[in-house]
Scaffold this active site. Structure first.
Site, PDB file in Angstrom:
ATOM      1  N   PRO A  17       0.831  -1.204   0.000  1.00 61.70           N
ATOM      2  CA  PRO A  17       0.000   0.000   0.000  1.00 61.70           C
ATOM      3  C   PRO A  17       0.872   1.263   0.000  1.00 61.70           C
ATOM      4  O   PRO A  17       1.765   1.401   0.831  1.00 61.70           O
ATOM      5  CB  PRO A  17      -0.794  -0.125   1.300  1.00 61.70           C
ATOM      6  CG  PRO A  17      -0.767  -1.582   1.638  1.00 61.70           C
ATOM      7  CD  PRO A  17       0.562  -2.064   1.153  1.00 61.70           C
ATOM      8  N   GLU A  18       0.626   2.141  -0.968  1.00 63.85           N
ATOM      9  CA  GLU A  18       1.322   3.424  -1.025  1.00 63.85           C
ATOM     10  C   GLU A  18       0.346   4.495  -0.547  1.00 63.85           C
ATOM     11  O   GLU A  18      -0.729   4.185  -0.044  1.00 63.85           O
ATOM     12  CB  GLU A  18       1.838   3.653  -2.448  1.00 63.85           C
ATOM     13  CG  GLU A  18       2.778   2.516  -2.897  1.00 63.85           C
ATOM     14  CD  GLU A  18       3.276   2.649  -4.331  1.00 63.85           C
ATOM     15  OE1 GLU A  18       3.374   3.787  -4.830  1.00 63.85           O
ATOM     16  OE2 GLU A  18       3.562   1.612  -4.956  1.00 63.85           O
TER      17      GLU A  18
ATOM     18  N   LYS B 275       2.827   7.082   4.264  1.00 62.45           N
ATOM     19  CA  LYS B 275       2.184   5.762   4.231  1.00 62.45           C
ATOM     20  C   LYS B 275       1.727   5.304   5.618  1.00 62.45           C
ATOM     21  O   LYS B 275       1.305   4.162   5.787  1.00 62.45           O
ATOM     22  CB  LYS B 275       3.149   4.725   3.648  1.00 62.45           C
ATOM     23  CG  LYS B 275       3.654   5.044   2.249  1.00 62.45           C
ATOM     24  CD  LYS B 275       4.635   3.968   1.800  1.00 62.45           C
ATOM     25  CE  LYS B 275       5.378   4.376   0.547  1.00 62.45           C
ATOM     26  NZ  LYS B 275       6.360   3.344   0.134  1.00 62.45           N
TER      27      LYS B 275
ATOM     28  N   ARG C 278      14.516  -3.271  -6.992  1.00 57.75           N
ATOM     29  CA  ARG C 278      13.086  -3.122  -7.285  1.00 57.75           C
ATOM     30  C   ARG C 278      12.831  -3.286  -8.771  1.00 57.75           C
ATOM     31  O   ARG C 278      13.549  -2.725  -9.607  1.00 57.75           O
ATOM     32  CB  ARG C 278      12.584  -1.738  -6.841  1.00 57.75           C
ATOM     33  CG  ARG C 278      12.931  -1.352  -5.416  1.00 57.75           C
ATOM     34  CD  ARG C 278      12.319  -2.285  -4.382  1.00 57.75           C
ATOM     35  NE  ARG C 278      10.869  -2.171  -4.356  1.00 57.75           N
ATOM     36  CZ  ARG C 278      10.213  -1.287  -3.615  1.00 57.75           C
ATOM     37  NH1 ARG C 278      10.875  -0.418  -2.844  1.00 57.75           N
ATOM     38  NH2 ARG C 278       8.895  -1.261  -3.619  1.00 57.75           N
TER      39      ARG C 278
END
Length: 274
Positions: free
Chosen positions: A2-3, A58, A262
């Site tokens: 979740p961002e 966040k 990433r």
């Protein structure tokens, strides 16, 4: 993970479900999630009323009678509210039982999420200690400060945006989307960006995250809001998870590389490295 848009969506959902409710008891099945002293956490929460909800980057914030509960969802954290007895679920780790019989349940498949309890006066110092950058809004995200920070760093721009010091709330999905819209290669050293490129990244950060909040976040794998509903921002992604597809702007095939550990999606034509 979740961002900012996903956390904001969860926050808005919980506002409709639990504001004004009084905690009667707390049940913790995975104590490692609690970063405050466990006995203090269990002692202080009962009798607290959830006065309001908030968010910083966040981090999800529960403003209580005289405390603030800080929750970070990490990779897979979710909250579900049950107006009466909740079902038994494998990945449910923290239960907030309310005086009216309802229960707020925190679920987390990966068990990476964290919770901490603070007095409100220490909240600003807490986020300063985390070196958390400004919120991605016109009033908070100052362009000149952003440009000055970029000029001092050799970090690849994607890695720099992910570390939360430049601006709060960006994660892997939205950094890829921002850099595609700004037409900047994700591996470009921050200090090599022109004023025009820095401005484009600044403006697109505000625009992309704002749009994602409007769409209720992105559901890529498992994310849902507090009502168990999917977001729809994934339908508006232009580059993230589009490997092998044509860039909608120029027709070049979208590529994926590893950058700072990433997975990173970009258009090799629109986002040139040189």
């Amino acid at each position: 993970m979740p961002e900012l848009p996903e956390v904001e969506t969860v926050c808005r959902g919980l506002e409709k479900l639990i504001i004004g409710k009084k905690i009667s008891s707390i049940e913790i099945r995975y104590p490692k999630m609690i970063k405050t002293d466990l006995e203090e956490f269990q002692r202080e929460l009962p009798s607290q009323i959830i006065e309001s909800m908030g968010r910083r980057g966040k981090y999800l914030l529960f403003y209580l009678t005289d405390k603030v509960l800080i929750s970070h969802l990490r990779m897979e954290g979710k909250y579900f509210y049950y107006p009466d007895q909740g079902p038994e679920r494998k990945h449910a780790h923290v239960f907030f039982h309310f005086e009216d019989g309802g229960t707020l349940v925190y679920e987390d498949v990966r068990k990476f999420g964290t919770m901490e309890l603070l007095v409100p006066d220490l909240l600003d110092a807490y986020f300063i200690s985390k070196k958390l950058g400004p919120e991605p809004s016109e009033q908070d995200f100052d362009l000149q400060v952003f440009q000055a920070a970029l000029a001092k760093s050799k970090k690849p721009i994607k890695s720099h945006l992910l570390d939360q010091t430049l601006v709060a709330g960006l994660g892997n999905i939205y950094v890829d989307e921002v850099l595609w819209r700004a037409q900047v290669h994700p591996a470009r050293p921050s200090q090599t960006l022109t004023a025009e490129e820095a401005t484009a990244i600044h403006d697109q950060t505000i625009a992309v995250l704002g749009q994602a909040v409007e769409k209720g976040g992105s559901t890529i794998r498992t994310y849902t809001n507090a009502f168990g509903e999917d977001g729809s921002m994934q339908d508006f992604h232009q580059v993230y998870d589009k490997t092998g597809q044509e860039c909608v702007r120029c027709g070049t095939i979208i590529e994926k590389i590893q950058l700072g550990g990433r997975g990173t999606h970009f258009c090799p034509n629109c986002q040139r490295r040189d």
